[in-house]
Structures are given as structure tokens and as C-alpha cells.
Design an enzyme around this catalytic site. Structure first.
Site, PDB file in Angstrom:
ATOM      1  N   HIS A 294      -2.755   7.081   2.383  1.00  0.00           N
ATOM      2  CA  HIS A 294      -2.431   6.819   0.973  1.00  0.00           C
ATOM      3  C   HIS A 294      -2.354   8.153   0.214  1.00  0.00           C
ATOM      4  CE1 HIS A 294      -2.730   5.460  -3.145  1.00  0.00           C
ATOM      5  NE2 HIS A 294      -2.353   4.274  -2.713  1.00  0.00           N
TER       6      HIS A 294
ATOM      7  N   GLU B 169       5.582   4.250  -0.954  1.00  0.00           N
ATOM      8  CA  GLU B 169       4.905   4.379  -2.245  1.00  0.00           C
ATOM      9  C   GLU B 169       5.265   5.723  -2.857  1.00  0.00           C
ATOM     10  OE1 GLU B 169       1.200   1.682  -2.837  1.00  0.00           O
ATOM     11  OE2 GLU B 169       0.672   3.743  -2.430  1.00  0.00           O
TER      12      GLU B 169
END
Ligand code: PGA
Length: 266
Positions: free
Chosen positions: A103, A175
């Protein structure tokens, strides 16, 4: 690979909650688990995964049946002198099935690199976990060719050496960093382009079948208002939801929307 050969109809939709460093108390975590479970049980044909902080995994393993339990990170060793670390087999033992790896917040605040991503993915898939591997460029304004090259490098370096037999345990999450809250969401047009691009890179690394069955998620300021647009027209198989997943109401709404929204073929 022709566009028509990689349409997304056959892949089950997936909605993933990423609670990040929330909530601050176990009682609130239980409420969120309960609502996610209820929404998951009521939505057909959707995989729901709740990625909670480690300390709530035990509660999650009690509360979730239909929804799956996920972690937000994992270390690459299974055991040893690594104070503070949690290994893949420990997660499996807690009934965790999925783990987010790479992430952008882990990359930014915890010094993760494509190399640590690679080590984590390899350890996690070989322990039987499904990895939700996050990639995405930093800036919206940048040169599109450079953004694409950046994402390509993240994928190729992050997944290098993963045995082909484990490719089916990988889920890619696009993302774009600028779109993660407090930024604003991407457009479904761009997520379509990027999902296709990611699938092509996967094809190059793991072959046609793996690319066909790969799930690509979109994440970045997803909420109950824009979820439908991404699911219908965003060329993705599901969503990775941060802030909106720590509201029981919003997350349940997104799951219901995913159960209803029809896909437009890409
Ligand atoms: P956000 O976070 O939905 O709050 O933008 C998404 C993520 O970082 O996974």
C-alpha cells in the site's frame, strides 16, 4: 491480447475494506465486522474482504463467516528473531485469507520498496494467502507515459520470481496515490485504461490464463456515491475502500451497490 478476450464478466466482484489505523476500540471493530458480515450475506456473487489491524483479527475471525478476513501487511519471514513482525503462517492460523501488500502508505511511512513487496508477496502466496498488491502513480499531472512506466516497474519488480502456479493468489489494486483520501477520486475512464494496462503486464509475466482470471481493483476516495460508476464503467472487478469502510453504513451501501451494478464491457 485483444480487448474482447479480456472482458471481465467471468470474474466475481470483490469489495475490500481497508480500515487502516481505525477504529480505536475493539467494540467499534466488532460493530464494523457485524455490519460487513450482514451486508456480505445479503449480497449475491460478491466477495467481501475486511482488512483489519492485527489486534482485531481474532475478533474478525469470530464475527465473519460469509465475508473474508484480511490483514493490511505481513512480514516475509515465517518465524525468527524479528521483534514486532507478523508472519504469513500466523495470519493463516487466524483464519486470515487475504493480505494487502505494498500500500502507498506502507511505502511512504514504513519505507517499503518494490523489493520488500516482492519478498512479502512470495512469502504470503507460498503460505496460501491471497495478496492484494497495490500499485499507482504519485501525481495526477505527471506525464502519462512516465506514470505508466512507474506502475509497470512496481508490478514487474514487486512480482518478479513469484512462481506461475501462485499467480491466481494475486489481486492487483490500482490506487493512484493522488486519489487516496484526502485526494479526490480518479475517473472511471482512467481506471479502465489502467486496469487494462495492469492486466497486460500480468499477461506478460504469468500468461494468458492468469491474466484472464486476474482481479483488478480500483482504490482511492471510493464512496457510496461514486462506487457504481467505477463498478459499471471503471473496467475493474472491484473496489478497495479506505475511509468509507470505517462507516458501517457506507461500506454496507457499497456492498449492496456492487451486488446490483451491471458491468459495461470493456
Ligand atoms: P481511501 O483509501 O478510500 O480513504 O481513499 C483507499 C486506500 O488507501 O486503500
Amino acid at each position: 491480447m485483444k480487448r474482447s478476450t479480456i472482458h471481465t464478466d467471468r470474474r466475481k466482484r470483490m469489495i475490500v475494506a481497508n480500515w487502516k489505523l481505525h477504529p480505536s476500540a475493539i467494540e467499534a471493530a466488532r460493530v464494523l465486522f457485524t455490519h460487513a458480515e450482514r451486508a456480505a450475506a445479503g449480497a449475491r456473487g460478491i466477495d467481501v474482504v475486511v482488512c483489519a489491524p492485527y489486534v482485531y483479527l481474532a475478533a474478525g475471525s469470530m464475527e465473519l463467516q460469509r465475508a473474508r478476513l484480511g490483514a493490511q501487511d505481513v512480514f516475509w519471514e515465517q518465524a525468527g528473531a524479528y521483534t514486532g513482525a507478523v508472519g504469513p503462517r500466523m495470519l493463516k492460523g487466524m483464519r486470515v485469507s487475504h493480505v494487502i501488500i505494498g500500500h502507498s502508505e506502507r511505502r511512504e511511512h514504513f519505507g517499503e520498496t518494490n523489493e520488500t513487496v516482492r519478498k512479502k508477496v512470495r512469502a504470503a502466496v507460498s503460505a496460501g494467502l491471497h495478496c492484494i498488491v497495490c500499485v499507482g502513480e504519485k501525481s495526477r499531472e505527471g506525464d502519462p507515459a512516465r506514470s505508466a512506466a512507474f506502475v509497470k516497474e512496481e508490478i514487474e519488480e514487486g512480482l518478479r520470481g513469484v512462481p506461475k502456479k501462485y499467480a491466481k493468489r494475486i489481486i492487483m489494486a490500482y490506487e493512484p496515490i493522488w486519489a487516496v483520501s484526502p485526494g479526490g477520486p480518479d475517473t472511471p475512464e482512467n481506471s479502465t485504461e489502467m486496469a487494462l494496462f495492469i492486466r497486460r503486464i500480468f499477461y506478460g509475466m504469468f500468461g494468458r490464463e492468469a491474466a484472464r482470471s486476474l482481479k483488478v481493483l480500483y482504490g482511492g476516495s471510493v464512496n457510496a456515491k461514486n462506487a457504481e460508476a467505477f463498478l459499471r464503467e471503471g473496467g475493474v472487478d472491484g473496489l478497495l475502500v479506505g475511509h468509507a469502510s470505517i462507516s458501517a453504513r457506507s461500506f454496507s451501501d457499497i456492498i449492496h451497490i456492487a451486488g446490483r451494478a451491471r458491468r459495461v464491457r470493456v
